[in-house]
Design a protein around this motif. Structure first.
Motif, PDB file in Angstrom:
ATOM      1  N   SER A 197       0.823  -1.203   0.000  1.00 40.28           N
ATOM      2  CA  SER A 197       0.000   0.000   0.000  1.00 40.28           C
ATOM      3  C   SER A 197       0.860   1.257   0.000  1.00 40.28           C
ATOM      4  O   SER A 197       0.556   2.244  -0.689  1.00 40.28           O
ATOM      5  CB  SER A 197      -0.925  -0.003   1.217  1.00 40.28           C
ATOM      6  N   LYS A 198       1.939   1.232   0.748  1.00 35.80           N
ATOM      7  CA  LYS A 198       2.845   2.396   0.800  1.00 35.80           C
ATOM      8  C   LYS A 198       3.476   2.638  -0.573  1.00 35.80           C
ATOM      9  O   LYS A 198       3.621   3.792  -1.006  1.00 35.80           O
ATOM     10  CB  LYS A 198       3.927   2.148   1.841  1.00 35.80           C
ATOM     11  N   ALA A 199       3.843   1.561  -1.275  1.00 36.06           N
ATOM     12  CA  ALA A 199       4.432   1.708  -2.601  1.00 36.06           C
ATOM     13  C   ALA A 199       3.441   2.340  -3.571  1.00 36.06           C
ATOM     14  O   ALA A 199       3.812   3.197  -4.384  1.00 36.06           O
ATOM     15  CB  ALA A 199       4.901   0.354  -3.125  1.00 36.06           C
ATOM     16  N   LEU A 200       2.190   1.915  -3.492  1.00 35.40           N
ATOM     17  CA  LEU A 200       1.171   2.520  -4.347  1.00 35.40           C
ATOM     18  C   LEU A 200       0.983   3.991  -3.970  1.00 35.40           C
ATOM     19  O   LEU A 200       0.924   4.864  -4.838  1.00 35.40           O
ATOM     20  CB  LEU A 200      -0.153   1.765  -4.212  1.00 35.40           C
ATOM     21  N   ASP A 201       0.915   4.260  -2.669  1.00 31.90           N
ATOM     22  CA  ASP A 201       0.650   5.619  -2.211  1.00 31.90           C
ATOM     23  C   ASP A 201       1.787   6.576  -2.588  1.00 31.90           C
ATOM     24  O   ASP A 201       1.563   7.779  -2.744  1.00 31.90           O
ATOM     25  CB  ASP A 201       0.433   5.618  -0.698  1.00 31.90           C
ATOM     26  N   LEU A 209      -7.016   0.896  -4.777  1.00 33.30           N
ATOM     27  CA  LEU A 209      -6.461  -0.378  -4.316  1.00 33.30           C
ATOM     28  C   LEU A 209      -7.581  -1.235  -3.767  1.00 33.30           C
ATOM     29  O   LEU A 209      -8.242  -0.883  -2.777  1.00 33.30           O
ATOM     30  CB  LEU A 209      -5.388  -0.156  -3.246  1.00 33.30           C
ATOM     31  N   SER A 210      -7.789  -2.379  -4.402  1.00 33.81           N
ATOM     32  CA  SER A 210      -8.820  -3.348  -4.040  1.00 33.81           C
ATOM     33  C   SER A 210      -8.143  -4.610  -3.540  1.00 33.81           C
ATOM     34  O   SER A 210      -7.206  -5.115  -4.170  1.00 33.81           O
ATOM     35  CB  SER A 210      -9.684  -3.650  -5.274  1.00 33.81           C
ATOM     36  N   LEU A 223      -7.625  -0.944   9.802  1.00 35.69           N
ATOM     37  CA  LEU A 223      -6.431  -1.037   8.957  1.00 35.69           C
ATOM     38  C   LEU A 223      -6.812  -0.942   7.488  1.00 35.69           C
ATOM     39  O   LEU A 223      -6.194  -0.176   6.727  1.00 35.69           O
ATOM     40  CB  LEU A 223      -5.690  -2.342   9.231  1.00 35.69           C
ATOM     41  N   PHE A 224      -7.811  -1.704   7.070  1.00 34.70           N
ATOM     42  CA  PHE A 224      -8.229  -1.677   5.668  1.00 34.70           C
ATOM     43  C   PHE A 224      -8.634  -0.264   5.247  1.00 34.70           C
ATOM     44  O   PHE A 224      -8.320   0.180   4.139  1.00 34.70           O
ATOM     45  CB  PHE A 224      -9.402  -2.635   5.442  1.00 34.70           C
ATOM     46  N   LYS A 225      -9.320   0.440   6.122  1.00 34.40           N
ATOM     47  CA  LYS A 225      -9.789   1.790   5.801  1.00 34.40           C
ATOM     48  C   LYS A 225      -8.619   2.765   5.616  1.00 34.40           C
ATOM     49  O   LYS A 225      -8.723   3.737   4.868  1.00 34.40           O
ATOM     50  CB  LYS A 225     -10.737   2.281   6.894  1.00 34.40           C
ATOM     51  N   SER A 228      -6.315   0.990   2.052  1.00 34.88           N
ATOM     52  CA  SER A 228      -6.912   0.511   0.803  1.00 34.88           C
ATOM     53  C   SER A 228      -8.202   1.263   0.548  1.00 34.88           C
ATOM     54  O   SER A 228      -8.687   2.013   1.397  1.00 34.88           O
ATOM     55  CB  SER A 228      -7.175  -1.000   0.864  1.00 34.88           C
ATOM     56  N   ASN A 229      -8.772   1.037  -0.629  1.00 37.23           N
ATOM     57  CA  ASN A 229     -10.057   1.642  -0.975  1.00 37.23           C
ATOM     58  C   ASN A 229     -11.216   0.669  -0.870  1.00 37.23           C
ATOM     59  O   ASN A 229     -12.347   1.070  -0.604  1.00 37.23           O
ATOM     60  CB  ASN A 229     -10.023   2.189  -2.407  1.00 37.23           C
ATOM     61  N   MET A 230     -10.956  -0.617  -1.107  1.00 37.09           N
ATOM     62  CA  MET A 230     -12.006  -1.627  -1.032  1.00 37.09           C
ATOM     63  C   MET A 230     -11.384  -2.970  -0.679  1.00 37.09           C
ATOM     64  O   MET A 230     -10.232  -3.242  -1.015  1.00 37.09           O
ATOM     65  CB  MET A 230     -12.821  -1.707  -2.327  1.00 37.09           C
ATOM     66  N   TRP A 231     -12.156  -3.768   0.046  1.00 35.33           N
ATOM     67  CA  TRP A 231     -11.657  -5.075   0.483  1.00 35.33           C
ATOM     68  C   TRP A 231     -12.831  -6.047   0.539  1.00 35.33           C
ATOM     69  O   TRP A 231     -13.935  -5.704   0.938  1.00 35.33           O
ATOM     70  CB  TRP A 231     -10.968  -4.969   1.847  1.00 35.33           C
TER      71      TRP A 231
END
Length: 424
Positions: A197-201, A209-210, A223-225, A228-231
């Motif tokens: 997630s950090k690499a994407l951000d 990010l799903s 944590l998910f919130k 990420s955007n969806m899980w």
């Protein structure tokens, strides 16, 4: 960077229809249908699902330990025989450009980790003197696919690897990344998820990010919130009534965690022509009533909406299902969605959901999850409102009389949803 999505994402994904075997031709044809018929209703993402890097993929079944298309820095790239515009090292950039030219957004599926093929060959990593073998966590493997090993976030080179794949996706013009084998892999993959997630951000392009597959652990909601955007809140969802029936309980548990930028995901909509990868037409096994129930629940709950069928074979019912502007307005405008009650009435099980609307009024969705026709009354007291309401049923567009209650007839596995607005 993580794309702050004000409303739950909507689009199309290739998995339900083509499994691992989707081609560039099929993706383009479905994108063209969306641009012509669905874009104006909010459908915008076109997502290529799993194994776009596997040249011999045929259907929903995987070929274990197959040769994968990969660049010199341990990064998977599109199989040129399936995605011919990627030839010459262009990757998904030409396909993404085409999707963008239609006014749509482009997405891909990835697996957590680094290719086993890269580890076995000990290939290089971009911007690092480490190699694939040096960052792999070889005891962290997917139980249903042989493509990847996990990455050890504590190893030097791990960050550079994840940075490099999102640098590549940025260069391609990717808008949406569905990462698999990660949403339920706790605790052993938690640090890897945070690194990913950090690499994407940190990259220069907004991407959704799903996380898949589910069920994601409810105790990790916060944590998910944040990362990420969806899980996914379920394992793969297919066109079986028992799976839809079970989704009501999952949505009840997760409904307090929906909100701008973060969306619990009830999975794709297996509607229309699905499972087309075996050489014959195979339409959804959901009845029309069940399809309305599914879309009603997904929309009042505010799940992401991703169509699973081949849109080039879209029939009139499916098109009307996907273009009901009042239902889709509920998907955008509902707030504070929750289950009001779940009870047996007249020997038939019913479920009532309620949500506020940001443009005034409330939504009330009533579901017959039993096996017989029913006639029931929804008390305005249960909705915590009073008389003097105008009431419209959203699927039909018909006005409904209100006198302290709403009288409803429902078919088995059916649903109706009402918008109530105070006349005073």
């Amino acid at each position: 960077m993580l794309n702050f999505t004000k409303t739950a994402p909507m689009g199309w994904n290739s998995w339900d229809c083509w499994g691992a075997a989707v081609s560039e031709y099929t993706v383009k044809k479905n994108a063209e249908f969306i641009a012509k018929n669905l874009k104006q209703y909010g459908w915008e993402y076109v997502v290529v699902d799993i194994q776009w890097y596997e040249p011999t993929a045929e259907n929903h079944e995987y070929h274990p330990f197959s040769e994968l298309a990969m660049d010199g820095h341990s990064r998977l790239i599109p199989a040129e025989n399936r995605f011919p515009s990627s030839e010459g090292g262009l990757g998904f950039a030409p396909l993404a450009d085409y999707i963008h030219s239609l006014g749509l957004k482009f997405g891909i599926h990835i697996m957590r980790g680094i290719p086993r093929q890269a580890v076995h060959r000990n290939t290089t990593l971009l911007n690092s003197d480490k190699t694939a073998r040096m960052i792999a966590k070889t005891d962290s493997i997917c139980q249903w696919n042989t493509d990847m090993y996990g990455v050890d976030p504590d190893k030097e080179g791990a960050k550079e690897y994840y940075d490099s794949i999102f640098r590549l996706y940025n260069e391609w013009g990717v808008d949406f990344v569905k990462c698999d084998d990660i949403a339920r892999e706790f605790p052993h993959a938690e640090k890897e998820l945070i690194m990913l997630s950090k690499a994407l951000d940190d990259c220069d392009r907004d991407m959704v990010l799903s996380l898949s597959p589910g069920p994601a652990p409810l105790e990790k909601a916060e944590l998910f919130k944040q990362i990420s955007n969806m899980w996914r809140i379920t394992d793969d969802f297919w066109d079986k009534w028992e799976l839809l029936y079970n989704m009501f309980e999952r949505c009840e548990k997760w409904c307090t965690h929906t909100g701008a930028g973060h969306w619990p995901d009830a999975d794709m909509l297996p509607i229309g022509a699905i499972r087309q990868d075996y050489g014959f037409d195979n339409k959804t096994e959901f009845t029309e009533e069940e399809q309305k129930t599914m879309l009603t629940l997904w929309c009042i709950f505010r799940s992401p909406l991703f169509i699973g069928g081949d849109l080039t074979k879209c029939d009139d019912f499916t098109l009307k299902l996907l273009t009901n502007s009042k239902i889709l307005a509920m998907h955008r405008n509902a707030r504070n969605s929750h289950q009001v009650w779940r009870r047996e009435i007249g020997g038939v099980e019913h479920i009532l959901w309620k949500a506020d609307s940001i443009d005034g009024g409330i939504y009330a969705a009533i579901f017959n999850v039993g096996e017989a026709d029913s006639k029931i009354e929804i008390s305005l007291r249960d909705l915590e409102i009073h008389d003097g309401q105008s009431c419209t049923e959203l699927w039909s567009g018909n006005k409904a009389p209100v006198n302290g209650k709403i009288s409803v007839r429902l078919a088995p596995h059916g649903a109706k949803v009402f918008k109530l607005v105070n006349n005073n």
